[in-house]
Design a protein around this motif. Sequence first.
Motif, PDB file in Angstrom:
ATOM      1  N   UNK A 151     -16.573 -11.225  -2.835  1.00  0.00           N
ATOM      2  CA  UNK A 151     -15.902 -11.306  -1.538  1.00  0.00           C
ATOM      3  C   UNK A 151     -15.800 -12.725  -1.010  1.00  0.00           C
ATOM      4  N   UNK A 152     -16.885 -13.495  -1.177  1.00  0.00           N
ATOM      5  CA  UNK A 152     -16.880 -14.888  -0.708  1.00  0.00           C
ATOM      6  C   UNK A 152     -15.862 -15.729  -1.480  1.00  0.00           C
ATOM      7  N   UNK A 153     -15.806 -15.546  -2.800  1.00  0.00           N
ATOM      8  CA  UNK A 153     -14.834 -16.285  -3.601  1.00  0.00           C
ATOM      9  C   UNK A 153     -13.408 -15.876  -3.258  1.00  0.00           C
ATOM     10  N   UNK A 154     -13.180 -14.571  -3.078  1.00  0.00           N
ATOM     11  CA  UNK A 154     -11.835 -14.118  -2.721  1.00  0.00           C
ATOM     12  C   UNK A 154     -11.386 -14.649  -1.370  1.00  0.00           C
ATOM     13  N   UNK A 155     -12.313 -14.698  -0.398  1.00  0.00           N
ATOM     14  CA  UNK A 155     -11.952 -15.228   0.917  1.00  0.00           C
ATOM     15  C   UNK A 155     -11.574 -16.707   0.832  1.00  0.00           C
ATOM     16  N   UNK A 172      -4.443 -17.991  11.394  1.00  0.00           N
ATOM     17  CA  UNK A 172      -3.787 -16.786  11.916  1.00  0.00           C
ATOM     18  C   UNK A 172      -4.312 -15.512  11.277  1.00  0.00           C
ATOM     19  N   UNK A 173      -4.922 -15.600  10.099  1.00  0.00           N
ATOM     20  CA  UNK A 173      -5.417 -14.389   9.418  1.00  0.00           C
ATOM     21  C   UNK A 173      -6.485 -13.690  10.256  1.00  0.00           C
ATOM     22  N   UNK A 174      -7.591 -14.381  10.656  1.00  0.00           N
ATOM     23  CA  UNK A 174      -8.609 -13.651  11.440  1.00  0.00           C
ATOM     24  C   UNK A 174      -8.249 -13.499  12.915  1.00  0.00           C
ATOM     25  N   UNK A 175      -7.451 -14.409  13.456  1.00  0.00           N
ATOM     26  CA  UNK A 175      -7.180 -14.377  14.889  1.00  0.00           C
ATOM     27  C   UNK A 175      -5.975 -13.532  15.272  1.00  0.00           C
ATOM     28  N   UNK A 176      -5.033 -13.327  14.346  1.00  0.00           N
ATOM     29  CA  UNK A 176      -3.800 -12.613  14.689  1.00  0.00           C
ATOM     30  C   UNK A 176      -3.575 -11.390  13.802  1.00  0.00           C
ATOM     31  N   UNK A 178     -20.869 -18.631  12.228  1.00  0.00           N
ATOM     32  CA  UNK A 178     -21.206 -18.091  13.544  1.00  0.00           C
ATOM     33  C   UNK A 178     -20.030 -17.302  14.121  1.00  0.00           C
ATOM     34  N   UNK A 179     -20.329 -16.473  15.100  1.00  0.00           N
ATOM     35  CA  UNK A 179     -19.289 -15.620  15.675  1.00  0.00           C
ATOM     36  C   UNK A 179     -18.222 -16.407  16.415  1.00  0.00           C
ATOM     37  N   UNK A 180     -18.559 -17.600  16.865  1.00  0.00           N
ATOM     38  CA  UNK A 180     -17.584 -18.375  17.635  1.00  0.00           C
ATOM     39  C   UNK A 180     -16.505 -19.017  16.767  1.00  0.00           C
ATOM     40  N   UNK A 181     -16.694 -19.057  15.460  1.00  0.00           N
ATOM     41  CA  UNK A 181     -15.696 -19.628  14.557  1.00  0.00           C
ATOM     42  C   UNK A 181     -14.871 -18.513  13.922  1.00  0.00           C
ATOM     43  N   UNK A 182     -13.540 -18.690  13.808  1.00  0.00           N
ATOM     44  CA  UNK A 182     -12.739 -17.654  13.145  1.00  0.00           C
ATOM     45  C   UNK A 182     -13.030 -17.544  11.662  1.00  0.00           C
ATOM     46  N   UNK A 183     -13.414 -18.660  11.043  1.00  0.00           N
ATOM     47  CA  UNK A 183     -13.724 -18.693   9.618  1.00  0.00           C
ATOM     48  C   UNK A 183     -14.862 -19.686   9.398  1.00  0.00           C
ATOM     49  N   UNK A 184     -15.649 -19.524   8.333  1.00  0.00           N
ATOM     50  CA  UNK A 184     -16.724 -20.488   8.057  1.00  0.00           C
ATOM     51  C   UNK A 184     -16.171 -21.851   7.640  1.00  0.00           C
TER      52      UNK A 184
END
Length: 592
Positions: free
Chosen positions: A480-484, A511-515, A390-396
């Motif tokens: 992409x999913x495996x790399x993430x 910090x990757x998605x948020x910063x 969901x959009x409210x989470x920085x990562x799944x």
Amino acid sequence: MLQAIGLTSTPRRDLTPAVEDLTFEARSGSVTALLGAEGAGKATVLRLILELEPGRGVTYFRGRPLHRLSHPAREIGVLLGDVPGHPARTARGQLRMLCAAAGVPAARADELLDIVGLSSLRGERLGTLSSGMDRRLGLAAALLGDPHTLLLDTPSAGLSSRENSWLFGLLRTHADHGGTVLYTTTDPKEAARTADHVVTIDGGRLVADQDGFDFARTRLRPRVVVRTPHAARLADALNREARAGRRSVEVVAEAGSRLTVYGSSCPEIGETAFRHGVLVHQLADEVGDTGPVPAQAPTPGLVPAPATAPEAKPRTVRAAAHDRGPLPPPPMSRPVSSPLWPVRYELRRMLGVRSTPLIVAAVLIASVVLAVPLARTGRTPLPELLAAWPALLPLPPAVLGAGLLGALSFGDEFRYPALAGARGTVPRRLGLLLAKLTVTAGAALLLALLAVAADAAALRLVYGAAAVPVPGNWAALIAGWAGLAIGCAWAGLLGAGVFRITVAGMAAVVAVPTLVVPLLQKGLAGPSARSVVGLPGRLRELAWLEWPHQADRWLMAMGRLVAQPVAAALTLSLSALLCAYLFTGLRRRARW
């Protein structure tokens, strides 16, 4: 043989060093006691020897410094306090994990458990072991690599007399087979009873360097302890009779009704008390400590010469005192190092506690709980839906769980070190770092696939098969999913390795998605004047070998994937963390 030359700890601010210019040796085939009162610097000496404490000086193990030992765990066995293991790990699991770290067969764990008398407790958790059992397990861990040198910090602390006898019996057996044993103690009587050589320190400086016979003769004096309600009257009678008989008798009045008499015997004192009508409550022989006797300071830079007094008689007596000790550890053939040893170590470390299955279960439950409501409105794209993002989470959840597994891979190592005797923690070695990266990547990939499978199954069950169609670009989505997942797991691992804490690893992941992503997007917000169109053709011109034209499509797909903000930010973060990890590791080695 262990030779310590000029050991000096680094003082804090203007304080005196805890250890200053200490030089001594522990010979092969003998037990050496490092004697000193509380705060004398004994533990600091061991940490300086193992290069776990910053300072000056050098220590040679059979002529080689520690950083020149290819396998420290096979040369040095260490017991510093309690067993440095996760409380939830079993005794057998802990030893098997350490076997893989030391590069010895896993069967060695069961052999050592039998030798130290823990075969019936091999399934017990470390957190439930008593002090004596914990000490036995620590000694088994020190003996796993069949080391030549044993270093132990107050090994008999908190043990019963029976366990004490067993412990020193095992140390004596190790020394009799040609090994070197160095242990610290605060009890001079224990040192005289169990050691062949005694090194006495006070305030971090050398006070005396003697063999066991000379130590017992000069440091310990026989005495008689008397308890009587008429202590002053008996002391006066003993002094008068000693002067009359021209004998050297020293009477020391202690607290309460206790007298300590040097230079006499129980029969003589009993007869004196009888003649003067003095009631005696206790009359016993003891061995008293006269305190450290200052010795001549050794020449700087030289190891003190071994004592010339004969050792045969006192050593025979000490060996007889521990004839009930266990059988000697069986000789072990040392296998050739294999790349599989670090991988086995990491697998046993990861699967030896309940945290890994709990994280996997929590991730799968959270993914399913998030995926079902997201699919209800039909507005969530299929990739985010299968990832439960969901959009409210920085990562799944699956990626956060992979990052947590990576952070625990190093965070637990620094919190519960695998080998205290190695320089720092085990994973600082390149082979184990590569093993951690490999195992963590496999775990992250498996977790990501399980999460997608669980989400797809839940969506099909709730909304039917039409809710989860097979996308046309499924290969790119899987890549992409495996790399993430793998990238975040490695970010957590390297972040925890640099800062030595699990929380720092998770902070590096979040910090990757948020910063990093916002900063990268802001830096690339301007219009692009250049294009990468035609890159596969230019790469084909530079390459020596021709590859099929179908590979151009994969190269462009890979380029588009890396160009995504999250992928680019993750690549940038991993590069920075890897450089920081290598920098801290190289700087640590340079200081050693």
